[in-house]
Design a protein around this motif. Structure first.
Motif, PDB file in Angstrom:
ATOM      1  N   VAL A  40      -1.351  -1.216  -2.928  1.00 17.06           N
ATOM      2  CA  VAL A  40      -1.008   0.079  -2.340  1.00 17.06           C
ATOM      3  C   VAL A  40       0.504   0.129  -2.106  1.00 17.06           C
ATOM      4  N   ILE A  41       1.174   1.031  -2.829  1.00 16.77           N
ATOM      5  CA  ILE A  41       2.613   1.250  -2.673  1.00 16.77           C
ATOM      6  C   ILE A  41       2.808   2.718  -2.347  1.00 16.77           C
ATOM      7  N   GLY A  42       3.146   3.002  -1.100  1.00 15.34           N
ATOM      8  CA  GLY A  42       3.226   4.381  -0.653  1.00 15.34           C
ATOM      9  C   GLY A  42       1.838   4.913  -0.305  1.00 15.34           C
ATOM     10  N   PRO A  43       1.729   6.083   0.298  1.00 14.30           N
ATOM     11  CA  PRO A  43       0.424   6.661   0.653  1.00 14.30           C
ATOM     12  C   PRO A  43      -0.436   6.909  -0.580  1.00 14.30           C
ATOM     13  N   GLN A  44      -1.719   6.545  -0.490  1.00 12.50           N
ATOM     14  CA  GLN A  44      -2.650   6.737  -1.596  1.00 12.50           C
ATOM     15  C   GLN A  44      -3.882   7.478  -1.086  1.00 12.50           C
ATOM     16  N   PRO A  45      -4.339   8.527  -1.794  1.00 12.81           N
ATOM     17  CA  PRO A  45      -5.531   9.256  -1.353  1.00 12.81           C
ATOM     18  C   PRO A  45      -6.786   8.399  -1.488  1.00 12.81           C
TER      19      PRO A  45
END
Length: 207
Positions: free
Chosen positions: A70-75
């Motif tokens: 996970v790199i940055g916000p993920q839905p």
């Protein structure tokens, strides 16, 4: 909701109710995972108007979503699998969906290696305490090999500083025996390290 499974413990569920949930080792977190591999504030799940997102909070050992870092916000989508430090698994269950009864890891068979974290998992459980450096190098060598690993190759990988001919057959056999004993702690019914007489050793995972 989130469904959390910890080893042999019963699965636990947490209803999100459009709230922000912090996952980590700190007792102040909404989901507390008391493990040294988990950062104090490891990951965050938050409602973003019409969906949930997961975000890693600069954790030391990372957060993975369906096997990807996970790199940055993920839905998040129904059925997504979240891994915290490659040690804990959570399932995300969207509204109206049926919660899974158990994780795949409960019935996971075989051996897998986390080479980045130098961790070994057998039958879905982390091997603890960790293997010694020599045991790990031996397992990593045969695990990655496509065939039989000869004794000379084994010595070069496990004892890289040793002079040629200084490692005895007894030392090799003793190391193999200790590694087999460690793996048998979690899976006594299967032999992962097979001796090929006159040739060396090969790795045989469970199907």
């Amino acid at each position: 909701m989130l469904v959390l499974h910890r080893g042999a413990e019963p699965s636990q569920t947490l209803t999100l109710e459009r709230q922000t949930v912090i996952i980590g080792r700190s007792s102040n977190c909404d989901i507390v995972l008391d493990d040294r591999q988990v950062s104090r504030m490891h990951a965050r799940i938050a409602w973003r108007g019409d969906h949930y997102e997961i975000e890693d909070l600069a954790s030391k050992n990372g957060t993975h979503l369906n096997g990807r870092e996970v790199i940055g916000p993920q839905p998040l989508r129904d059925g997504d699998e979240i891994q915290i430090a490659l040690r804990y698994k959570l399932a995300f269950v969207d509204a109206g969906a049926t919660a899974p009864l158990m994780f795949e890891s409960v019935s996971e068979r075989g051996l897998r290696m986390d080479t980045a974290g130098h961790q070994v998992w057998v039958s879905g459980r982390l091997l603890e305490p960790p293997l010694s450096a020599q045991q790990y190098r031996l397992l990593e060598l045969v695990f990655a090999a496509t065939g039989v690993v000869g004794r000379d190759e084994l010595v070069r990988a496990v004892w890289p500083e040793a002079a040629e001919g200084s490692v005895s057959e007894q030392s090799i056999d003793a190391l193999v025996r200790r590694l087999r004993e460690r793996l048998a702690e979690l899976d006594p019914e299967h032999q992962y390290l097979v001796t090929m007489r006159g040739h060396g050793f090969r790795f045989e995972n469970r199907p």
